[in-house]
Design a protein around this motif. Structure first.
Motif, PDB file in Angstrom:
ATOM      1  N   ARG A   8      74.164 -11.781  -0.189  1.00 34.36           N
ATOM      2  CA  ARG A   8      72.961 -12.594   0.016  1.00 34.36           C
ATOM      3  C   ARG A   8      71.785 -11.879  -0.633  1.00 34.36           C
ATOM      4  NH1 ARG A   8      70.881 -17.000   3.777  1.00 34.36           N
ATOM      5  NH2 ARG A   8      68.679 -16.796   3.341  1.00 34.36           N
ATOM      6  N   ARG A  31      78.096 -19.743   3.370  1.00 34.60           N
ATOM      7  CA  ARG A  31      77.708 -20.869   2.496  1.00 34.60           C
ATOM      8  C   ARG A  31      78.942 -21.747   2.455  1.00 34.60           C
ATOM      9  NH1 ARG A  31      77.724 -21.807  -3.059  1.00 34.60           N
ATOM     10  NH2 ARG A  31      78.526 -19.739  -3.607  1.00 34.60           N
ATOM     11  N   TYR A  57      78.325 -14.035   3.763  1.00 30.00           N
ATOM     12  CA  TYR A  57      77.359 -13.040   3.288  1.00 30.00           C
ATOM     13  C   TYR A  57      77.674 -11.711   3.952  1.00 30.00           C
ATOM     14  CZ  TYR A  57      74.840 -17.291   1.929  1.00 30.00           C
ATOM     15  OH  TYR A  57      74.485 -18.506   1.396  1.00 30.00           O
TER      16      TYR A  57
END
Ligand code: SF4
Length: 312
Positions: A8, A31, A57
């Protein structure tokens, strides 16, 4: 479902710019989302990964720690943080659960409240963590039907309804503020009297008194998704209910169709009536029903959002 690592790079504690969440930082652990609900509009976001892939992440706990450190020096720690707007925090992967745990623990240890909405199974170690910070946790469990056939068709990789009921019971048992989120109500499917009565009857039996509800809002991307992923007869019936409705701005999308107002009002009256008979409180989501008298359905007290705004 393939789980992939990703770094991230952007700030984490940023509020999404919509509706009642616009003052509350929201953290997505991943995500993409493994649950693949057929009505999920986040699957249509430009940032969403292709079907069959979820990115997590791996550096999230460190990022959160650093951002909190910076904010703490400026006396600007958030009051609440929410999980998550475009993924589920309790997807069944060891890696994502471990990250969720570390991030939630970091926030709670600093006295920052957390709220989450999930259709997943919450492992016991989280329940223990929450029980140590019970005044700082608001749990919302997404469930609209106890029927496993509904789950198989509409929310194919989410936790079974029974597991979600167990989540609610365990959270309630350790004194957490837990509520049922009936969203999306799907016309002719999950808004039928017998479905609503069956669900609310069981939920009230385990002592849950708070409910929030909203009908499905239809976006252009969803039309194709429902058509591709549901049996044609089922998709056709649902889509027909929205046909001819004007496009309007609802939350972030200006191309949203709402179920006709009279049908929504009738459905909400039904849900509220059943709640009332069972001694439960029911709030209709104001953000997704902008044409109805505003009701506040999120887990924070009305003043919290404003307090938070001053800190961001
Ligand atoms: S659980 Fe939520 S984010 Fe995940 S697919 Fe379902 S609706 Fe989308």
């Amino acid at each position: 479902m393939k789980l992939l690592r990703e770094e991230r790079k952007t700030p984490v504690l940023k509020p999404p710019s919509f509706g009642c969440l616009s003052t509350i930082p929201s953290i997505n652990i991943t995500r993409g989302c493994a649950f693949q609900c057929v009505y999920c509009y986040a699957r249509g976001f430009t940032s969403a990964p292709p079907k069959g892939k979820v990115y997590y992440y791996h550096n999230l706990p460190d990022l959160v720690e650093r951002e909190l450190e910076r904010r703490s020096k400026r006396g600007r720690l958030p009051v609440w943080v929410t999980f998550s707007t475009s993924s589920d925090p309790f997807q069944p992967f060891d890696e994502t659960l471990s990250i969720a745990y570390r991030v939630m623990e970091t926030l709670l240890k600093r006295g920052i409240g957390i709220s989450f909405l999930t259709k997943g199974h919450i492992p016991n170690e989280f329940i223990h963590l929450f029980s140590r910070h019970r005044s700082k946790v608001r749990a919302r469990i997404g469930l609209t039907s106890l029927d496993e056939r509904y789950r198989d068709l509409f929310e194919p990789f989410s936790a079974l309804p029974l597991k979600r009921m167990e989540n609610m019971a365990k959270l309630k048992e350790v004194g957490i503020d837990v509520a049922l989120r009936m969203d999306p109500l799907i016309p002719g499917v999950t808004d039928r009297v017998e479905v609503v009565e069956g669900l609310l009857g069981e939920v009230s039996r385990i002592g849950i008194g708070e409910v929030s509800a909203s009908y499905l809002v239809m976006r252009p991307y969803l039309t194709g998704q429902l058509w591709r992923e549901l049996p044609k007869a089922v998709a056709g019936r649902i889509l027909k209910a929205y046909q001819g409705q004007p496009y309007q701005r609802v939350i972030t999308s200006a191309r949203t169709r709402l179920l006709p107002r009279d049908l929504r009002e009738e459905g909400y009256r039904r849900v509220k009536g059943i709640c009332l008979a069972l001694g439960m409180r029911c709030h209709i989501c104001g953000c997704k029903n902008p044409d109805l008298p505003w009701e506040f359905c999120n887990p924070w007290a009305l003043g919290d959002g404003e307090r938070q705004l001053r800190l961001l």
